[in-house]
Design a protein around this motif. Structure first.
Motif, PDB file in Angstrom:
ATOM      1  N   ALA A  48       0.553 -12.358   4.774  1.00 37.59           N
ATOM      2  CA  ALA A  48       1.269 -12.370   3.489  1.00 37.59           C
ATOM      3  C   ALA A  48       0.506 -11.576   2.438  1.00 37.59           C
ATOM      4  O   ALA A  48       1.114 -10.868   1.625  1.00 37.59           O
ATOM      5  CB  ALA A  48       1.495 -13.807   3.021  1.00 37.59           C
ATOM      6  N   LEU A  49      -0.821 -11.667   2.449  1.00 38.67           N
ATOM      7  CA  LEU A  49      -1.623 -10.871   1.514  1.00 38.67           C
ATOM      8  C   LEU A  49      -1.404  -9.380   1.763  1.00 38.67           C
ATOM      9  O   LEU A  49      -1.268  -8.594   0.818  1.00 38.67           O
ATOM     10  CB  LEU A  49      -3.110 -11.212   1.644  1.00 38.67           C
ATOM     11  N   VAL A  50      -1.346  -8.986   3.026  1.00 34.87           N
ATOM     12  CA  VAL A  50      -1.102  -7.583   3.364  1.00 34.87           C
ATOM     13  C   VAL A  50       0.305  -7.179   2.931  1.00 34.87           C
ATOM     14  O   VAL A  50       0.503  -6.101   2.365  1.00 34.87           O
ATOM     15  CB  VAL A  50      -1.304  -7.339   4.877  1.00 34.87           C
ATOM     16  N   ALA A  51       1.270  -8.045   3.162  1.00 37.60           N
ATOM     17  CA  ALA A  51       2.662  -7.732   2.817  1.00 37.60           C
ATOM     18  C   ALA A  51       2.818  -7.474   1.324  1.00 37.60           C
ATOM     19  O   ALA A  51       3.630  -6.641   0.910  1.00 37.60           O
ATOM     20  CB  ALA A  51       3.581  -8.867   3.256  1.00 37.60           C
ATOM     21  N   MET A  52       2.040  -8.155   0.513  1.00 37.32           N
ATOM     22  CA  MET A  52       2.143  -7.978  -0.933  1.00 37.32           C
ATOM     23  C   MET A  52       1.575  -6.649  -1.409  1.00 37.32           C
ATOM     24  O   MET A  52       1.738  -6.277  -2.567  1.00 37.32           O
ATOM     25  CB  MET A  52       1.452  -9.138  -1.663  1.00 37.32           C
ATOM     26  N   ILE A  82      -8.555  -5.725  -0.442  1.00 39.50           N
ATOM     27  CA  ILE A  82      -7.717  -5.130   0.601  1.00 39.50           C
ATOM     28  C   ILE A  82      -7.513  -3.641   0.328  1.00 39.50           C
ATOM     29  O   ILE A  82      -7.596  -2.813   1.240  1.00 39.50           O
ATOM     30  CB  ILE A  82      -6.368  -5.865   0.709  1.00 39.50           C
ATOM     31  N   LYS A  83      -7.261  -3.278  -0.916  1.00 37.25           N
ATOM     32  CA  LYS A  83      -7.104  -1.860  -1.269  1.00 37.25           C
ATOM     33  C   LYS A  83      -8.362  -1.076  -0.920  1.00 37.25           C
ATOM     34  O   LYS A  83      -8.289   0.036  -0.394  1.00 37.25           O
ATOM     35  CB  LYS A  83      -6.793  -1.713  -2.757  1.00 37.25           C
ATOM     36  N   GLN A  84      -9.523  -1.647  -1.200  1.00 35.35           N
ATOM     37  CA  GLN A  84     -10.783  -0.960  -0.882  1.00 35.35           C
ATOM     38  C   GLN A  84     -10.936  -0.776   0.617  1.00 35.35           C
ATOM     39  O   GLN A  84     -11.378   0.272   1.082  1.00 35.35           O
ATOM     40  CB  GLN A  84     -11.964  -1.742  -1.446  1.00 35.35           C
ATOM     41  N   ILE A  85     -10.573  -1.790   1.394  1.00 33.94           N
ATOM     42  CA  ILE A  85     -10.645  -1.694   2.850  1.00 33.94           C
ATOM     43  C   ILE A  85      -9.744  -0.566   3.332  1.00 33.94           C
ATOM     44  O   ILE A  85     -10.147   0.267   4.147  1.00 33.94           O
ATOM     45  CB  ILE A  85     -10.247  -3.030   3.514  1.00 33.94           C
ATOM     46  N   ILE A  86      -8.512  -0.550   2.842  1.00 33.55           N
ATOM     47  CA  ILE A  86      -7.563   0.481   3.260  1.00 33.55           C
ATOM     48  C   ILE A  86      -8.081   1.865   2.879  1.00 33.55           C
ATOM     49  O   ILE A  86      -8.089   2.783   3.699  1.00 33.55           O
ATOM     50  CB  ILE A  86      -6.174   0.219   2.653  1.00 33.55           C
ATOM     51  N   GLU A  87      -8.534   2.006   1.650  1.00 32.08           N
ATOM     52  CA  GLU A  87      -9.032   3.305   1.195  1.00 32.08           C
ATOM     53  C   GLU A  87     -10.262   3.765   1.978  1.00 32.08           C
ATOM     54  O   GLU A  87     -10.390   4.929   2.332  1.00 32.08           O
ATOM     55  CB  GLU A  87      -9.364   3.251  -0.292  1.00 32.08           C
TER      56      GLU A  87
END
Length: 95
Positions: A48-52, A82-87
């Motif tokens: 759910a955190l990812v979906a947001m 999460i944004k930092q992980i993705i980036e």
């Protein structure tokens, strides 16, 4: 690399969240597909955190989420990590 978010009162596993983010945004799994594969309530919360991530911060802040830790933290704390992980790890390398 293990990810730790000291602001996360839920002590979510950000390694798992990174895996779910990869499946969602790189491998193309839908949120529903991921939720159906989840084995625990914790995994469903992490998905759910990812979906947001599809929503902007202002929209998420307006939602009245029923997180058991809402009084101790802000949902944007998890989103920032999460944004930092993705980036840092999930974006394709420039060629």
């Amino acid at each position: 690399m293990a990810y730790y978010n000291p602001d996360c009162m839920g002590n979510y596993d950000f390694d798992n969240i990174a895996d779910f983010a990869k499946k969602r945004f790189i491998d193309g799994y839908s949120t529903i597909e991921l939720l159906l594969q989840a084995k625990t309530v914790r995994e469903k919360e992490e998905i759910a955190l990812v979906a947001m991530m599809d929503l902007d911060d202002a929209t998420v802040e307006k939602l009245e989420l029923s997180c058991q830790y809402a009084k101790q933290c802000q949902v944007t704390n998890c989103r920032t990590v999460i944004k930092q992980i993705i980036e840092n790890n999930l974006t394709p390398l420039a060629t």
